[in-house]
Enzyme design. Structure first.
Site, PDB file in Angstrom:
ATOM      1  CG  ASN A  91      -1.910  -1.141   1.164  1.00 51.79           C
ATOM      2  OD1 ASN A  91      -2.046  -1.794   0.129  1.00 51.79           O
ATOM      3  ND2 ASN A  91      -2.600  -1.412   2.260  1.00 51.79           N
ATOM      4  CG  ASP A  93      -3.015   3.393   2.450  1.00 49.16           C
ATOM      5  OD1 ASP A  93      -2.159   3.270   3.348  1.00 49.16           O
ATOM      6  OD2 ASP A  93      -3.873   2.514   2.222  1.00 49.16           O
ATOM      7  CG  HIS A 108       3.725  -2.092  -4.975  1.00 48.85           C
ATOM      8  ND1 HIS A 108       2.559  -2.826  -4.996  1.00 48.85           N
ATOM      9  CD2 HIS A 108       4.695  -2.924  -5.433  1.00 48.85           C
ATOM     10  CE1 HIS A 108       2.812  -4.050  -5.442  1.00 48.85           C
ATOM     11  NE2 HIS A 108       4.100  -4.134  -5.701  1.00 48.85           N
ATOM     12  CB  CYS A 116      13.220  15.070  -9.906  1.00 47.06           C
ATOM     13  SG  CYS A 116      13.478  15.985 -11.442  1.00 47.06           S
ATOM     14  CB  CYS A 140      16.509  20.067 -12.551  1.00 44.94           C
ATOM     15  SG  CYS A 140      15.217  18.829 -12.785  1.00 44.94           S
ATOM     16  CG  ASN A 203      -8.958 -11.439   0.733  1.00 45.40           C
ATOM     17  OD1 ASN A 203     -10.021 -10.968   0.332  1.00 45.40           O
ATOM     18  ND2 ASN A 203      -7.805 -11.216   0.120  1.00 45.40           N
ATOM     19  CD  GLU A 205     -12.926 -11.742  -3.565  1.00 49.83           C
ATOM     20  OE1 GLU A 205     -14.156 -11.522  -3.569  1.00 49.83           O
ATOM     21  OE2 GLU A 205     -12.159 -11.415  -4.480  1.00 49.83           O
TER      22      GLU A 205
HETATM   23  C1  BJW Z   1     -10.468  -7.151   2.073  1.00 44.01           C
HETATM   24  C2  BJW Z   1     -11.300  -6.172   2.563  1.00 44.01           C
HETATM   25  C3  BJW Z   1     -11.354  -6.087   3.942  1.00 44.01           C
HETATM   26  C4  BJW Z   1     -11.417  -6.067   0.356  1.00 44.01           C
HETATM   27  N1  BJW Z   1     -10.664  -6.928   4.658  1.00 44.01           N
HETATM   28  N2  BJW Z   1      -9.744  -7.997   2.729  1.00 44.01           N
HETATM   29  C5  BJW Z   1       5.038 -12.994 -12.751  1.00 44.01           C
HETATM   30  C6  BJW Z   1       3.910 -13.488 -13.383  1.00 44.01           C
HETATM   31  C7  BJW Z   1       3.055 -12.629 -14.100  1.00 44.01           C
HETATM   32  C8  BJW Z   1       3.326 -11.273 -14.193  1.00 44.01           C
HETATM   33  C9  BJW Z   1       4.453 -10.782 -13.579  1.00 44.01           C
HETATM   34  C10 BJW Z   1       5.297 -11.637 -12.877  1.00 44.01           C
HETATM   35  N3  BJW Z   1       6.301 -10.895 -12.340  1.00 44.01           N
HETATM   36  C11 BJW Z   1       6.096  -9.588 -12.684  1.00 44.01           C
HETATM   37  C12 BJW Z   1       4.993  -9.496 -13.452  1.00 44.01           C
HETATM   38  C13 BJW Z   1       4.413  -8.243 -14.046  1.00 44.01           C
HETATM   39  C14 BJW Z   1       3.645  -7.411 -13.066  1.00 44.01           C
HETATM   40  C15 BJW Z   1       2.501  -8.254 -12.498  1.00 44.01           C
HETATM   41  O1  BJW Z   1       2.545  -8.723 -11.391  1.00 44.01           O
HETATM   42  N4  BJW Z   1       1.456  -8.415 -13.261  1.00 44.01           N
HETATM   43  C16 BJW Z   1       0.293  -9.220 -12.816  1.00 44.01           C
HETATM   44  C17 BJW Z   1      -0.902  -8.288 -12.538  1.00 44.01           C
HETATM   45  C18 BJW Z   1      -0.033 -10.239 -13.856  1.00 44.01           C
HETATM   46  N5  BJW Z   1       4.495  -6.894 -11.997  1.00 44.01           N
HETATM   47  C19 BJW Z   1       5.201  -5.785 -12.149  1.00 44.01           C
HETATM   48  O2  BJW Z   1       5.207  -5.149 -13.200  1.00 44.01           O
HETATM   49  C20 BJW Z   1       6.048  -5.339 -10.988  1.00 44.01           C
HETATM   50  N6  BJW Z   1       7.390  -5.098 -11.419  1.00 44.01           N
HETATM   51  C21 BJW Z   1       8.226  -6.083 -11.671  1.00 44.01           C
HETATM   52  O3  BJW Z   1       7.931  -7.248 -11.480  1.00 44.01           O
HETATM   53  O4  BJW Z   1       9.456  -5.681 -12.144  1.00 44.01           O
HETATM   54  C22 BJW Z   1      10.477  -6.693 -12.292  1.00 44.01           C
HETATM   55  C23 BJW Z   1      11.407  -6.624 -11.112  1.00 44.01           C
HETATM   56  C24 BJW Z   1      10.986  -7.137  -9.887  1.00 44.01           C
HETATM   57  C25 BJW Z   1      11.838  -7.084  -8.800  1.00 44.01           C
HETATM   58  C26 BJW Z   1      13.066  -6.493  -8.930  1.00 44.01           C
HETATM   59  C27 BJW Z   1      13.469  -5.977 -10.137  1.00 44.01           C
HETATM   60  C28 BJW Z   1      12.611  -6.039 -11.233  1.00 44.01           C
HETATM   61  C29 BJW Z   1       5.522  -4.010 -10.439  1.00 44.01           C
HETATM   62  C30 BJW Z   1       4.167  -4.122  -9.842  1.00 44.01           C
HETATM   63  C31 BJW Z   1       3.669  -2.731  -9.419  1.00 44.01           C
HETATM   64  C32 BJW Z   1       2.226  -2.746  -8.957  1.00 44.01           C
HETATM   65  N7  BJW Z   1       1.785  -1.401  -8.871  1.00 44.01           N
HETATM   66  C33 BJW Z   1       0.430  -1.135  -8.341  1.00 44.01           C
HETATM   67  C34 BJW Z   1       0.150   0.379  -8.444  1.00 44.01           C
HETATM   68  C35 BJW Z   1       0.917   1.152  -7.366  1.00 44.01           C
HETATM   69  C36 BJW Z   1       0.644   2.603  -7.412  1.00 44.01           C
HETATM   70  C37 BJW Z   1      -0.828   2.943  -7.262  1.00 44.01           C
HETATM   71  O5  BJW Z   1      -1.445   2.645  -6.221  1.00 44.01           O
HETATM   72  O6  BJW Z   1      -1.360   3.531  -8.175  1.00 44.01           O
HETATM   73  O7  BJW Z   1       0.353  -1.584  -6.983  1.00 44.01           O
HETATM   74  S1  BJW Z   1      -0.844  -2.071  -9.167  1.00 44.01           S
HETATM   75  C38 BJW Z   1      -1.815  -2.351  -7.723  1.00 44.01           C
HETATM   76  O8  BJW Z   1      -1.852  -3.777  -7.433  1.00 44.01           O
HETATM   77  C39 BJW Z   1      -1.028  -1.699  -6.551  1.00 44.01           C
HETATM   78  C40 BJW Z   1      -1.188  -2.731  -5.477  1.00 44.01           C
HETATM   79  O9  BJW Z   1      -0.164  -2.578  -4.513  1.00 44.01           O
HETATM   80  C41 BJW Z   1      -1.115  -4.029  -6.231  1.00 44.01           C
HETATM   81  C42 BJW Z   1      -1.719  -5.208  -5.496  1.00 44.01           C
HETATM   82  O10 BJW Z   1      -3.078  -5.019  -5.299  1.00 44.01           O
HETATM   83  P1  BJW Z   1      -3.739  -5.507  -3.920  1.00 44.01           P
HETATM   84  O11 BJW Z   1      -3.167  -4.722  -2.816  1.00 44.01           O
HETATM   85  O12 BJW Z   1      -3.668  -6.969  -3.833  1.00 44.01           O
HETATM   86  O13 BJW Z   1      -5.258  -4.992  -4.106  1.00 44.01           O
HETATM   87  P2  BJW Z   1      -6.491  -5.698  -4.858  1.00 44.01           P
HETATM   88  O14 BJW Z   1      -7.510  -4.659  -5.098  1.00 44.01           O
HETATM   89  O15 BJW Z   1      -6.026  -6.479  -6.018  1.00 44.01           O
HETATM   90  O16 BJW Z   1      -7.057  -6.735  -3.802  1.00 44.01           O
HETATM   91  C43 BJW Z   1      -7.727  -6.308  -2.622  1.00 44.01           C
HETATM   92  C44 BJW Z   1      -8.055  -7.530  -1.807  1.00 44.01           C
HETATM   93  O17 BJW Z   1      -8.582  -7.124  -0.574  1.00 44.01           O
HETATM   94  C45 BJW Z   1      -9.119  -8.444  -2.456  1.00 44.01           C
HETATM   95  O18 BJW Z   1      -8.652  -9.782  -2.407  1.00 44.01           O
HETATM   96  C46 BJW Z   1     -10.359  -8.260  -1.574  1.00 44.01           C
HETATM   97  O19 BJW Z   1     -11.136  -9.437  -1.459  1.00 44.01           O
HETATM   98  C47 BJW Z   1      -9.723  -7.896  -0.264  1.00 44.01           C
HETATM   99  N8  BJW Z   1     -10.536  -7.068   0.632  1.00 44.01           N
HETATM  100  N9  BJW Z   1     -11.910  -5.516   1.466  1.00 44.01           N
HETATM  101  C48 BJW Z   1      -9.862  -7.851   4.061  1.00 44.01           C
HETATM  102  N10 BJW Z   1     -12.180  -5.175   4.509  1.00 44.01           N
HETATM  103 ZN    ZN Z   2      14.863  17.649 -10.765  1.00 43.80          ZN
END
Ligand code: BJW
Ligand code: ZN
Length: 238
Positions: A91, A93, A108, A116, A140, A203, A205
């Site tokens: 997160n 936030d 993240h 910058c 810059c 979670n 679900e």
């Molecule tokens: C509740 C609830 C309640 C609701 N109580 N629960 C391997 C396989 C396939 C693809 C890839 C792979 N490796 C890398 C990739 C590509 C890609 C990726 O993962 N793609 C997949 C989607 C297929 N990954 C990347 O590009 C990453 N980079 C990378 O791998 O570079 C290579 C490298 C790695 C390491 C070193 C060097 C190089 C980067 C990923 C960046 C993700 N960015 C985001 C945006 C951040 C900024 C922003 O906020 O705008 O991050 S995307 C978004 O998803 C955000 C989140 O952190 C992230 C995860 O989402 P999260 O937190 O799981 O949220 P939800 O909405 O999906 O789920 C919410 C859950 O809560 C649900 O299950 C609900 O049921 C539950 N819930 N209310 C408890 N009250």
């Molecule tokens: Zn700068």
């Protein structure tokens, strides 16, 4: 009894009870309304920085009014009493530090940091809405960007390494409020399982991790996590 080593992975669901929209689940979640390719990739920012900044500025305004919930508070309480405890969050936030958590690894990034696009300048900035938009580097004159990790961008290798070590050494992994579909975050808890540790999931679900988990506690984590901790805390004499 020596308390166990605990590593925690949190996702957007832990903040859902605080009013922060999630990405993938409910009707109001972000990626049901917007296309990640248009808003959360370096290519999108290069193509249309104003639209991407408007999206982040809107989320900053929304998050500025949100307060930590009982799940954030429980994690801060665990941080305060467990000698070996690591909180790894996806997160951006800022609600974990607001609740009082100290040992946090941000996978993240952080929406309250700007950096910058050209030089090494970065700043903490809680102004919402931002003015001007896009914000400009005082050093810059180039554009600042939110210090978050977009799809296709590398995570900070040092932070990822620390997170990996924490999950590998942990006796218990807690996975809270994440859909467990974004990598490399989603694979971290497997390190605990591979070394014989336990994985507890909280979670609304089931997720791709549920089949591997020792137990999945279905329901809002702001209710299930405090309950789980209350029972364990007493058993561990904390
Ligand atoms: C509740 C609830 C309640 C609701 N109580 N629960 C391997 C396989 C396939 C693809 C890839 C792979 N490796 C890398 C990739 C590509 C890609 C990726 O993962 N793609 C997949 C989607 C297929 N990954 C990347 O590009 C990453 N980079 C990378 O791998 O570079 C290579 C490298 C790695 C390491 C070193 C060097 C190089 C980067 C990923 C960046 C993700 N960015 C985001 C945006 C951040 C900024 C922003 O906020 O705008 O991050 S995307 C978004 O998803 C955000 C989140 O952190 C992230 C995860 O989402 P999260 O937190 O799981 O949220 P939800 O909405 O999906 O789920 C919410 C859950 O809560 C649900 O299950 C609900 O049921 C539950 N819930 N209310 C408890 N009250
Ligand atoms: Zn700068």
């Amino acid at each position: 009894m020596t308390p166990p080593r605990i590593a925690v992975l949190t996702g957007a669901g832990v903040s859902a009870g605080s009013g922060v929209p999630t990405f993938r689940d409910a009707a109001g979640s972000l990626w049901r309304q917007y296309n990640p390719q248009d808003l959360a990739t370096p290519e999108a920012f290069q193509r249309d920085p104003v639209t991407v900044w408007e999206f982040y500025d809107w989320r900053r305004q929304l998050m500025a009014d949100c307060q930590p919930n009982a799940a954030h508070e429980t994690l801060a309480a665990m941080d305060a009493v467990l000698p070996d405890f690591t909180l790894v969050t996806q997160n951006i936030d800022g609600l974990h530090p607001l609740a009082g958590s100290k040992r946090i690894l941000y996978l993240h990034g952080d929406i309250w940091n700007l950096r910058c696009t050209s030089c090494s300048y970065s700043e903490v900035n809680r102004q919402a809405p931002l003015d001007p938009l896009p914000p400009i580097c005082p050093q810059c004159g180039e554009m600042l960007r939110p210090d978050v990790v977009w799809f296709g961008e590398a995570l900070d290798l040092d932070i990822l390494h620390q997170a990996s070590v924490a999950f590998t050494l942990a006796d218990i992994a807690l996975v809270i409020g994440t859909s467990a579909v974004v990598y490399p975050a989603a694979q971290l808890p497997l390190n605990t399982l591979n070394r014989g540790g336990k994985l507890y999931e909280f979670n609304m679900e089931r997720t791709p991790l549920s089949g591997l988990a020792t137990a999945t506690f279905l329901g809002p984590s702001e209710e299930t996590l405090p309950r789980w901790w209350d029972e364990r805390r007493q058993a561990w004499g904390l």
